[in-house]
Design an enzyme around this catalytic site. Structure first.
Site, mmCIF file in Angstrom:
data_model
loop_
_atom_site.group_PDB
_atom_site.id
_atom_site.type_symbol
_atom_site.label_atom_id
_atom_site.label_comp_id
_atom_site.label_asym_id
_atom_site.label_seq_id
_atom_site.Cartn_x
_atom_site.Cartn_y
_atom_site.Cartn_z
ATOM 1 N N ASP A 131 -10.941 3.046 3.889
ATOM 2 C CA ASP A 131 -11.278 1.629 3.707
ATOM 3 C C ASP A 131 -12.788 1.447 3.526
ATOM 4 O O ASP A 131 -13.246 0.390 3.102
ATOM 5 C CB ASP A 131 -10.828 0.827 4.941
ATOM 6 C CG ASP A 131 -9.679 -0.118 4.621
ATOM 7 O OD1 ASP A 131 -9.434 -0.364 3.427
ATOM 8 O OD2 ASP A 131 -9.035 -0.606 5.579
ATOM 9 N N GLN A 183 -4.531 -1.665 9.557
ATOM 10 C CA GLN A 183 -4.482 -2.984 8.915
ATOM 11 C C GLN A 183 -5.100 -4.054 9.822
ATOM 12 O O GLN A 183 -4.744 -4.169 10.994
ATOM 13 C CB GLN A 183 -3.012 -3.337 8.589
ATOM 14 C CG GLN A 183 -2.846 -4.626 7.819
ATOM 15 C CD GLN A 183 -3.454 -4.587 6.420
ATOM 16 O OE1 GLN A 183 -3.311 -3.620 5.687
ATOM 17 N NE2 GLN A 183 -4.167 -5.649 6.066
ATOM 18 N N LYS A 214 0.845 -1.208 0.000
ATOM 19 C CA LYS A 214 0.000 0.000 0.000
ATOM 20 C C LYS A 214 0.879 1.256 0.000
ATOM 21 O O LYS A 214 0.637 2.200 -0.743
ATOM 22 C CB LYS A 214 -0.946 -0.008 1.212
ATOM 23 C CG LYS A 214 -2.080 -1.024 1.045
ATOM 24 C CD LYS A 214 -2.854 -1.287 2.318
ATOM 25 C CE LYS A 214 -3.823 -2.452 2.090
ATOM 26 N NZ LYS A 214 -4.512 -2.897 3.293
#
Ligand code: NAP
Length: 295
Positions: free
Chosen positions: A121, A98, A54
């Protein structure tokens, strides 16, 4: 018939090229540089490699990306305090924590603590609610990527019978919801299947489009699909190890057999996977535009 292979690698690259140009334009015209922070707790190797991919992608696009790695024994309070700090930081437009988090940390509590304006997200209930209502929001990255794969490959979804297998909050439920909405890559008639579905094959056999997000290698076999079906295979399953020590991956669909009947199919790897990170970047750029009052 042999299916047209939908290359997520190529489509993701095209979107990244567009984003790179957009990021350069934001800097040049508005002096805006999108900022993303990724927070990793612990040393799970899969999570480490996702987070580093990422960050690498963000840097390549000109996004200002910060990576914070915390020890596995970080307390929930410490993590919440860090999220609160980035919520207030004007240089940061997107916050990504995460998953999975260590067991002693309540994941829901942490995800709910992220400012919905920075929830790139798309997991915060405010964004989930807006998504269901069809309002402007951050779409969850994997379903967002699937919509792009379908529309950029010319798969017709309006009026199509779509069967989604898997009802997770990150893939199955949101993609089923998005595809029944009046929107690009939407307007479909959607059936959502799971482990309690009585006769899965009866559903998949009449589908024009199958989206498999299950986590069972090669479970969708050729006898379960009709000729001309379009297949989006979300599954990423490790089925062995190559001699060089690299994981051998398989999707949820028996690719070799099903591609002979399908009109479109995504491979694993190189299908949905590259799209997920790309849509995270798209959401981060969207967040920066919104924070700068540009949309
Ligand atoms: P998940 O949370 O484990 O959910 C799996 C779903 O599949 C559940 O709803 C389960 O039903 C259903 N299921 C399991 N076995 C089934 C069967 N035999 N028949 C019918 N339904 C069945 O999975 P997820 O997080 O959505 O991930 C699914 C797969 O996609 C995994 O391989 C994951 O690694 C992959 N994935 C890939 C990406 C990417 O970017 N490429 C992103 C996310 C996930 P119940 O609800 O009844 O248990």
């Amino acid at each position: 018939m042999s299916a047209k292979i939908i290359s997520g690698t190529e489509i993701a690259k095209a979107i990244r090229d567009e984003l790179k140009e957009e990021v350069a334009g934001l800097k040049e015209k508005h002096n805006v540089v999108p900022g993303l922070v990724t927070i990793l707790v612990g040393d799970n190797p899969a999570s480490q490699s996702y987070v580093s991919a990422k960050n690498k992608t963000a840097h390549a696009l000109g996004i200002n990306s910060e990576q914070v790695t915390l020890p596995a024994d970080t307390s929930e309070q410490e993590l919440l305090a860090l999220v609160a700090k980035y919520n207030q930081d004007p240089k940061i437009n997107g916050i990504l924590v995460q998953l999975p988090l260590p067991k002693h940390i309540n994941e829901t509590k942490v995800l709910y603590a992220i400012d919905p304006e920075k929830d790139v997200d798309g997991f915060h209930p405010v964004n989930v609610g807006k998504m269901v209502l069809g309002e402007q929001c951050y779409l969850p990255c994997t379903p967002h990527g699937i919509l792009e794969l379908l529309s950029r490959s010319g798969v017709k979804t309006s009026g199509a019978e779509v069967v989604v297998i898997g009802r997770s909050n990150i893939v199955g439920k949101p993609i089923a919801n998005l595809m029944l909405q009046k929107r690009p890559a939407g307007d479909a008639t959607v059936t959502l299947c799971h482990t309690r579905t009585k006769d899965l094959a009866a559903h998949t056999k009449r589908a024009d489009i199958i989206i498999a997000a299950v986590g069972v290698p090669k479970m969708v076999t050729a006898d379960m699909v009709k000729d001309g079906v379009a297949i989006i295979d979300v599954g990423v399953n490790r089925i062995g190890m190559s001699e060089s020590g690299k994981a051998i991956l398989a999707g949820d669909v028996d690719f070799e057999a099903v591609k002979e009947k399908a009109s479109f199919i995504t491979p694993v790897p190189g299908g949905v996977g590259p799209m997920t990170i790309t849509m995270l970047m798209k959401n981060t750029v969207q967040a920066a535009r919104q924070a700068a009052g540009l949309e």
